[in-house]
Design a protein around this motif. Structure first.
Motif, PDB file in Angstrom:
ATOM      1  N   TYR A  94      39.678 -38.005  -2.162  1.00 39.76           N
ATOM      2  CA  TYR A  94      39.264 -36.984  -1.216  1.00 39.76           C
ATOM      3  C   TYR A  94      38.099 -37.496  -0.364  1.00 39.76           C
ATOM      4  CZ  TYR A  94      41.870 -34.326  -4.673  1.00 39.76           C
ATOM      5  OH  TYR A  94      42.849 -33.890  -5.536  1.00 39.76           O
ATOM      6  N   PRO A  95      38.154 -37.313   0.943  1.00 38.49           N
ATOM      7  CA  PRO A  95      37.032 -37.734   1.794  1.00 38.49           C
ATOM      8  C   PRO A  95      35.814 -36.848   1.553  1.00 38.49           C
ATOM      9  CG  PRO A  95      38.617 -36.480   3.072  1.00 38.49           C
ATOM     10  CD  PRO A  95      39.239 -36.675   1.717  1.00 38.49           C
ATOM     11  N   GLU A  96      34.640 -37.356   1.935  1.00 35.76           N
ATOM     12  CA  GLU A  96      33.415 -36.567   1.785  1.00 35.76           C
ATOM     13  C   GLU A  96      33.460 -35.311   2.645  1.00 35.76           C
ATOM     14  OE1 GLU A  96      29.996 -38.939   2.526  1.00 35.76           O
ATOM     15  OE2 GLU A  96      30.395 -40.322   0.858  1.00 35.76           O
ATOM     16  N   SER A  97      34.079 -35.408   3.810  1.00 36.87           N
ATOM     17  CA  SER A  97      34.257 -34.243   4.678  1.00 36.87           C
ATOM     18  C   SER A  97      35.533 -34.428   5.484  1.00 36.87           C
ATOM     19  CB  SER A  97      33.063 -34.067   5.622  1.00 36.87           C
ATOM     20  OG  SER A  97      32.939 -35.185   6.479  1.00 36.87           O
ATOM     21  N   PHE A  98      36.088 -33.325   5.929  1.00 37.85           N
ATOM     22  CA  PHE A  98      37.327 -33.375   6.698  1.00 37.85           C
ATOM     23  C   PHE A  98      37.026 -33.270   8.188  1.00 37.85           C
ATOM     24  CE2 PHE A  98      38.710 -31.754   2.554  1.00 37.85           C
ATOM     25  CZ  PHE A  98      39.754 -32.622   2.285  1.00 37.85           C
ATOM     26  N   PRO A  99      37.767 -34.003   9.027  1.00 39.20           N
ATOM     27  CA  PRO A  99      37.573 -33.880  10.479  1.00 39.20           C
ATOM     28  C   PRO A  99      37.840 -32.439  10.925  1.00 39.20           C
ATOM     29  CG  PRO A  99      39.028 -35.726   9.936  1.00 39.20           C
ATOM     30  CD  PRO A  99      38.848 -34.941   8.688  1.00 39.20           C
ATOM     31  N   ARG A 100      37.097 -31.985  11.941  1.00 41.82           N
ATOM     32  CA  ARG A 100      37.302 -30.643  12.470  1.00 41.82           C
ATOM     33  C   ARG A 100      38.445 -30.660  13.484  1.00 41.82           C
ATOM     34  NH1 ARG A 100      35.521 -26.843   9.459  1.00 41.82           N
ATOM     35  NH2 ARG A 100      35.720 -25.436  11.241  1.00 41.82           N
ATOM     36  N   THR A 101      39.408 -29.818  13.256  1.00 42.02           N
ATOM     37  CA  THR A 101      40.509 -29.615  14.197  1.00 42.02           C
ATOM     38  C   THR A 101      40.335 -28.230  14.800  1.00 42.02           C
ATOM     39  OG1 THR A 101      42.012 -31.041  12.942  1.00 42.02           O
ATOM     40  CG2 THR A 101      43.009 -29.454  14.462  1.00 42.02           C
ATOM     41  N   VAL A 102      40.223 -28.164  16.135  1.00 44.04           N
ATOM     42  CA  VAL A 102      39.928 -26.891  16.807  1.00 44.04           C
ATOM     43  C   VAL A 102      41.041 -26.576  17.801  1.00 44.04           C
ATOM     44  CG1 VAL A 102      38.306 -25.633  18.263  1.00 44.04           C
ATOM     45  CG2 VAL A 102      37.451 -27.257  16.555  1.00 44.04           C
ATOM     46  N   VAL A 103      41.575 -25.381  17.702  1.00 40.23           N
ATOM     47  CA  VAL A 103      42.529 -24.873  18.690  1.00 40.23           C
ATOM     48  C   VAL A 103      41.791 -23.784  19.461  1.00 40.23           C
ATOM     49  CG1 VAL A 103      44.801 -23.875  19.095  1.00 40.23           C
ATOM     50  CG2 VAL A 103      44.425 -25.366  17.105  1.00 40.23           C
ATOM     51  N   GLU A 104      41.505 -24.049  20.730  1.00 38.72           N
ATOM     52  CA  GLU A 104      40.650 -23.158  21.504  1.00 38.72           C
ATOM     53  C   GLU A 104      41.379 -21.897  21.955  1.00 38.72           C
ATOM     54  OE1 GLU A 104      38.869 -25.340  24.699  1.00 38.72           O
ATOM     55  OE2 GLU A 104      37.669 -26.609  23.367  1.00 38.72           O
ATOM     56  N   GLN A 105      40.594 -20.984  22.469  1.00 39.25           N
ATOM     57  CA  GLN A 105      41.056 -19.645  22.815  1.00 39.25           C
ATOM     58  C   GLN A 105      42.314 -19.645  23.677  1.00 39.25           C
ATOM     59  OE1 GLN A 105      37.994 -17.125  24.362  1.00 39.25           O
ATOM     60  NE2 GLN A 105      39.406 -15.605  25.170  1.00 39.25           N
ATOM     61  N   GLY A 106      43.292 -18.839  23.258  1.00 36.26           N
ATOM     62  CA  GLY A 106      44.488 -18.613  24.061  1.00 36.26           C
ATOM     63  C   GLY A 106      45.528 -19.709  24.024  1.00 36.26           C
ATOM     64  N   ALA A 107      45.308 -20.778  23.250  1.00 35.84           N
ATOM     65  CA  ALA A 107      46.276 -21.873  23.191  1.00 35.84           C
ATOM     66  C   ALA A 107      47.492 -21.457  22.357  1.00 35.84           C
ATOM     67  CB  ALA A 107      45.638 -23.121  22.610  1.00 35.84           C
ATOM     68  N   SER A 108      48.638 -22.096  22.639  1.00 37.87           N
ATOM     69  CA  SER A 108      49.871 -21.830  21.902  1.00 37.87           C
ATOM     70  C   SER A 108      50.453 -23.145  21.398  1.00 37.87           C
ATOM     71  CB  SER A 108      50.905 -21.133  22.794  1.00 37.87           C
ATOM     72  OG  SER A 108      50.483 -19.830  23.130  1.00 37.87           O
ATOM     73  N   ILE A 109      50.970 -23.112  20.169  1.00 35.28           N
ATOM     74  CA  ILE A 109      51.582 -24.297  19.567  1.00 35.28           C
ATOM     75  C   ILE A 109      53.003 -23.937  19.170  1.00 35.28           C
ATOM     76  CG2 ILE A 109      51.407 -26.041  17.761  1.00 35.28           C
ATOM     77  CD1 ILE A 109      48.447 -25.389  17.531  1.00 35.28           C
ATOM     78  N   GLY A 110      53.984 -24.650  19.736  1.00 38.48           N
ATOM     79  CA  GLY A 110      55.385 -24.362  19.485  1.00 38.48           C
ATOM     80  C   GLY A 110      55.837 -24.783  18.102  1.00 38.48           C
ATOM     81  N   GLY A 111      56.931 -24.197  17.651  1.00 38.88           N
ATOM     82  CA  GLY A 111      57.458 -24.432  16.315  1.00 38.88           C
ATOM     83  C   GLY A 111      57.702 -25.906  16.016  1.00 38.88           C
ATOM     84  N   GLY A 112      57.336 -26.314  14.797  1.00 37.95           N
ATOM     85  CA  GLY A 112      57.606 -27.664  14.343  1.00 37.95           C
ATOM     86  C   GLY A 112      56.689 -28.731  14.889  1.00 37.95           C
ATOM     87  N   ALA A 113      55.685 -28.374  15.653  1.00 40.07           N
ATOM     88  CA  ALA A 113      54.740 -29.374  16.167  1.00 40.07           C
ATOM     89  C   ALA A 113      53.897 -29.923  15.020  1.00 40.07           C
ATOM     90  CB  ALA A 113      53.850 -28.768  17.244  1.00 40.07           C
ATOM     91  N   VAL A 114      53.393 -31.152  15.211  1.00 39.44           N
ATOM     92  CA  VAL A 114      52.527 -31.796  14.229  1.00 39.44           C
ATOM     93  C   VAL A 114      51.181 -32.077  14.898  1.00 39.44           C
ATOM     94  CG1 VAL A 114      52.189 -33.810  12.747  1.00 39.44           C
ATOM     95  CG2 VAL A 114      54.484 -32.846  13.038  1.00 39.44           C
ATOM     96  N   ILE A 115      50.091 -31.636  14.255  1.00 37.25           N
ATOM     97  CA  ILE A 115      48.748 -31.778  14.815  1.00 37.25           C
ATOM     98  C   ILE A 115      47.955 -32.715  13.918  1.00 37.25           C
ATOM     99  CG2 ILE A 115      46.742 -30.567  15.705  1.00 37.25           C
ATOM    100  CD1 ILE A 115      49.438 -29.616  16.891  1.00 37.25           C
ATOM    101  N   LEU A 116      47.560 -33.875  14.429  1.00 34.92           N
ATOM    102  CA  LEU A 116      46.806 -34.840  13.637  1.00 34.92           C
ATOM    103  C   LEU A 116      45.360 -34.392  13.452  1.00 34.92           C
ATOM    104  CD1 LEU A 116      49.368 -36.506  13.997  1.00 34.92           C
ATOM    105  CD2 LEU A 116      47.925 -38.516  14.350  1.00 34.92           C
ATOM    106  N   PRO A 117      44.655 -34.975  12.472  1.00 33.98           N
ATOM    107  CA  PRO A 117      43.302 -34.514  12.157  1.00 33.98           C
ATOM    108  C   PRO A 117      42.324 -34.771  13.300  1.00 33.98           C
ATOM    109  CG  PRO A 117      44.177 -35.897  10.379  1.00 33.98           C
ATOM    110  CD  PRO A 117      45.102 -36.036  11.549  1.00 33.98           C
ATOM    111  N   GLY A 118      41.381 -33.848  13.459  1.00 33.01           N
ATOM    112  CA  GLY A 118      40.249 -34.062  14.349  1.00 33.01           C
ATOM    113  C   GLY A 118      40.512 -33.875  15.819  1.00 33.01           C
ATOM    114  N   VAL A 119      41.677 -33.372  16.205  1.00 29.20           N
ATOM    115  CA  VAL A 119      41.943 -33.184  17.627  1.00 29.20           C
ATOM    116  C   VAL A 119      41.466 -31.807  18.060  1.00 29.20           C
ATOM    117  CG1 VAL A 119      43.942 -34.723  17.548  1.00 29.20           C
ATOM    118  CG2 VAL A 119      44.273 -32.257  17.363  1.00 29.20           C
ATOM    119  N   ARG A 120      41.256 -31.668  19.348  1.00 31.20           N
ATOM    120  CA  ARG A 120      40.880 -30.384  19.961  1.00 31.20           C
ATOM    121  C   ARG A 120      41.949 -30.022  20.978  1.00 31.20           C
ATOM    122  NH1 ARG A 120      36.325 -27.002  20.971  1.00 31.20           N
ATOM    123  NH2 ARG A 120      35.162 -28.235  19.453  1.00 31.20           N
TER     124      ARG A 120
END
Length: 326
Positions: A94-120
């Motif tokens: 386990y890492p000491e801390s996990f990267p922050r992944t942020v989905v900002e206000q009003g964004a939409s993510i379609g079905g089956g998408a893959v989001i890698l760690p630490g992206v905004r």
């Protein structure tokens, strides 16, 4: 006051769940999670401890939200979207801390998408179904594919922008200066074509700086910033470029694809250029010399400054109206 609701077959260990939120069957919310108001957590969703979810968020079935993930207000997450939070996962390590992944206000993510760690994923952006997001997504961008690439942008209402362009049969007289698109004078005969612009006359300002952008891979995006004081005038002297002009309240997309067509960008305009043709050469005239302090690098800061300036103008207008009434 509408209390939160947990289905009899759902598990919600957190006591930080907002009014009107629903946790449906076979969903599991761990103790440390924070969930806002009027959130819909659908069947078979798992929410880990270090997760923050804003208001009016929809999380469809089959989604797992791991430590380090934040969904801001009004986000939509489609069915079976996969979030990850460890760049180099190993069993029982386990890492000491996990990267922050942020989905900002009003964004939409379609079905089956893959989001890698630490992206905004930026405000009001749209991630297409099945896309694999490997790097940050700009505000309002539409991304598709593996890896996800920008295919367009949305307007402030979430609809895909359609490019505006000046008619090819436009007159040889310059347009009014308050128009974004400016038609420059063009002369053509058997010897070739010539485009002319009188600095300070056809251009809305006297340029103090000039630069050229070229050899941009078509998948890449330029701009993505605003200027506090500097004005710019863009001419695509070869090929084609799509340009977004955003004043903080309205967004418009332009196709600039002719050397006799210029795009004027006043100060306090968020500008984005994308979909460069392979042969595109973009000439940019600037009203001021380069100054790093003049740049606004994030859209949130830009929106905040626009709001502050608007409030200041309204205050001045009220004061003047008050004086005029006495």
């Amino acid at each position: 006051m509408t209390q939160s609701y947990v289905h009899p077959q759902g598990i919600c260990e957190s006591d930080r769940v907002g009014e009107g939120t629903t946790v449906w069957a076979f969903a599991h919310v761990l103790k440390g999670a924070v969930i806002g108001r009027n959130v819909n957590v659908c069947d078979h969703v798992f929410v880990e401890n270090d997760v923050v979810i804003g208001d009016r968020v929809t999380i469809k079935s089959g989604v797992q939200l791991w430590d380090g993930i934040e969904l801001q207000n009004d986000v939509f997450v489609g069915p079976n979207v996969t979030f990850t939070n460890d760049r180099y996962p190993r069993s029982k390590q386990y890492p000491e801390s996990f990267p922050r992944t942020v989905v900002e206000q009003g964004a939409s993510i379609g079905g089956g998408a893959v989001i890698l760690p630490g992206v905004r994923i930026g405000r009001s952006a749209m991630v297409g179904a099945g896309a694999v997001v490997t790097r940050d997504v700009p505000p309002f961008a539409i991304v598709v594919g593996n890896p996800a690439r920008i295919s367009g942008y949305t307007d402030t209402d979430g609809r895909k922008l359609v490019s505006s362009t000046q008619s090819a049969t436009a007159t040889n007289q310059p347009l009014a200066r308050n128009d974004s698109l400016v038609q420059l004078r063009k002369a053509t005969d058997m010897r070739g074509s010539l485009v002319v612009a009188e600095l300070g006359a056809d251009l809305p300002f006297n340029p103090q700086r000039f630069f050229i952008v070229y050899d941009v891979p078509s998948r890449d995006v330029r701009g993505e910033h605003a200027h506090r004081e500097c004005e710019q005038f863009l001419i695509c002297i070869k090929g084609a470029v799509r340009a977004i002009v955003d004043d903080g309240m309205n967004r418009e997309e332009f196709l600039i694809d002719s050397p006799d067509l210029g795009l004027y960008m006043p100060a306090m305009t968020w500008g984005t250029q994308y979909a460069y043709s392979p042969d595109a050469v973009l000439a940019v005239f600037a009203s001021l010399p380069y100054d790093g302090a003049d740049y606004i690098r994030t859209y949130e800061e830009f929106r905040s400054l626009v709001s502050d300036r608007s409030a200041e103008k309204n205050s001045v207008f009220r004061d003047e109206a008050s004086l005029a009434s006495h």
